[in-house]
Design a protein around this motif. Structure first.
Motif, PDB file in Angstrom:
ATOM      1  N   TRP A  18       0.611  -1.219   0.075  1.00  0.00           N
ATOM      2  CA  TRP A  18       0.080   0.162   0.141  1.00  0.00           C
ATOM      3  C   TRP A  18       1.089   1.321  -0.070  1.00  0.00           C
ATOM      4  CZ3 TRP A  18      -5.126  -0.352  -0.769  1.00  0.00           C
ATOM      5  CH2 TRP A  18      -5.886  -1.580  -0.477  1.00  0.00           C
ATOM      6  N   ARG A  28     -13.189   3.253  -5.703  1.00  0.00           N
ATOM      7  CA  ARG A  28     -12.847   2.271  -6.449  1.00  0.00           C
ATOM      8  C   ARG A  28     -12.277   2.425  -8.063  1.00  0.00           C
ATOM      9  NH1 ARG A  28     -12.770  -2.878  -3.905  1.00  0.00           N
ATOM     10  NH2 ARG A  28     -12.049  -3.992  -5.749  1.00  0.00           N
ATOM     11  N   LEU A 134      -5.335  -2.193  -7.428  1.00  0.00           N
ATOM     12  CA  LEU A 134      -5.703  -3.289  -6.256  1.00  0.00           C
ATOM     13  C   LEU A 134      -5.240  -4.542  -6.837  1.00  0.00           C
ATOM     14  CD1 LEU A 134      -8.756  -1.978  -4.482  1.00  0.00           C
ATOM     15  CD2 LEU A 134      -6.784  -1.441  -3.875  1.00  0.00           C
TER      16      LEU A 134
END
Length: 155
Positions: A18, A28, A134
């Protein structure tokens, strides 16, 4: 799952991390239906303004300056990936070699569209296309791409 995507994207199966801690995804990735249409080509991660923004993986800084009124840092990685972080006050310069987790700068407040005071917009690009960042962490949604005909099939 990560190793499948690492192979598919042509990146080495090294751990990605991260860019801010603690991460909180507030928006998102939303791929546009066509490359020229609107979409959200990254994820927004809420974090306190002034947080240290770190490189998600090893790479070389290719951009670190203000662009359209916001600090932007872009890092080139193996496999043709380019990760971009904004709004960031850069602490790096183009040409700097980074290890995963090295500081890139600090998070600035005021990212447009962010529902909280400060968000890091984190994007991934490969060639001319954008990917969900992601996916690098094994958390992205699976998106199937159309199968394109080979040269032999096109005639």
């Amino acid at each position: 799952m990560y190793f499948f995507w690492a192979f598919f994207l042509g990146v080495s199966p090294v751990p990605w991390s991260w860019p801010v801690t603690p991460p909180a995804v507030v928006r998102r990735f939303e791929a546009p239906p066509q490359p020229w249409l609107a979409g959200h080509r990254g994820v927004d991660l809420a974090a306190p303004a002034g947080s240290v923004v770190r490189s998600a993986g090893a790479g070389i800084v290719v951009h670190a300056r203000v662009l359209a009124g916001r600090g932007v840092v872009s890092v080139a990685h193996a496999g043709g990936l380019r990760l971009t972080y904004e709004p960031v006050t850069p602490a790096v310069a183009p040409g700097d070699v980074l290890a995963a987790g090295d500081p890139l700068g600090t998070l600035d407040a005021g990212h447009p569209g962010c529902p909280v005071r400060a968000c890091l917009h984190w994007g991934v690009r490969t060639g001319e296309g954008y990917l969900d960042p992601l996916v690098l962490l094994g958390l992205g949604r699976v998106r199937l791409l159309p199968v394109l005909p080979t040269v032999e099939q096109r005639g």
